[in-house]
Motif scaffolding. Sequence first.
Motif, mmCIF file in Angstrom:
data_model
loop_
_atom_site.group_PDB
_atom_site.id
_atom_site.type_symbol
_atom_site.label_atom_id
_atom_site.label_comp_id
_atom_site.label_asym_id
_atom_site.label_seq_id
_atom_site.Cartn_x
_atom_site.Cartn_y
_atom_site.Cartn_z
ATOM 1 N N LEU A 1 -109.716 -9.796 55.985
ATOM 2 C CA LEU A 1 -109.445 -10.975 56.897
ATOM 3 C C LEU A 1 -109.995 -10.774 58.368
ATOM 4 O O LEU A 1 -109.818 -11.785 58.879
ATOM 5 N N LEU A 2 -110.849 -9.989 58.544
ATOM 6 C CA LEU A 2 -111.569 -9.774 59.775
ATOM 7 C C LEU A 2 -112.413 -10.858 60.306
ATOM 8 O O LEU A 2 -112.205 -11.778 61.051
ATOM 9 N N ILE A 3 -113.209 -11.264 59.150
ATOM 10 C CA ILE A 3 -114.227 -12.371 59.362
ATOM 11 C C ILE A 3 -113.462 -13.551 59.417
ATOM 12 O O ILE A 3 -113.614 -14.635 60.237
ATOM 13 N N PRO A 4 -112.637 -14.059 58.501
ATOM 14 C CA PRO A 4 -111.806 -15.419 58.535
ATOM 15 C C PRO A 4 -111.038 -15.495 59.694
ATOM 16 O O PRO A 4 -110.961 -16.535 60.347
ATOM 17 N N SER A 5 -110.447 -14.334 60.373
ATOM 18 C CA SER A 5 -109.865 -14.673 61.581
ATOM 19 C C SER A 5 -110.514 -15.010 62.752
ATOM 20 O O SER A 5 -110.182 -15.811 63.383
ATOM 21 N N LEU A 6 -111.736 -14.077 62.789
ATOM 22 C CA LEU A 6 -112.556 -14.512 64.048
ATOM 23 C C LEU A 6 -113.037 -15.941 63.781
ATOM 24 O O LEU A 6 -113.287 -16.648 64.746
ATOM 25 N N ALA A 7 -113.651 -16.378 62.527
ATOM 26 C CA ALA A 7 -113.998 -17.608 62.369
ATOM 27 C C ALA A 7 -112.984 -18.639 62.681
ATOM 28 O O ALA A 7 -113.344 -19.741 63.386
ATOM 29 N N VAL A 8 -111.667 -18.635 62.231
ATOM 30 C CA VAL A 8 -110.634 -19.684 62.766
ATOM 31 C C VAL A 8 -110.438 -19.647 64.066
ATOM 32 O O VAL A 8 -110.208 -20.750 64.711
#
Length: 121
Positions: free
Chosen positions: A60-67
Amino acid sequence: MEYFLQALRNYAVFSGRARRREYWMFVLFNILFSLVAGVADYVFAGAGSGAISGLYALALLIPSLAVGIRRLHDVGKSGWFMFIALVPLVGAIWLLVLFCTEGTRDDNEYGPDPKEGVLAF
């Protein structure tokens, strides 16, 4: 749950804007699933393992950064503003204030208003 899944569908989309509701619902479900992963770690591997919750956090690192970056775009800030959190104490508070601030009305340089067409009560 819809907003959490929407953020996962936009896995690495760093352009555009995200409403406050989308961001905070993603954060809420992320915390809930992290707690479940932590309990699963404890039940299956005992105290101190952290393999399941570590894999979940990594996934979930990349989706967290993206949102988070899309949320900053909604308030008219660049995604590079995420680095403000590196400033001790003040940076994290400032970033929290930006995440809680209502987005700019109408279009901005990052895209159209995500609230457009949504009835406000």
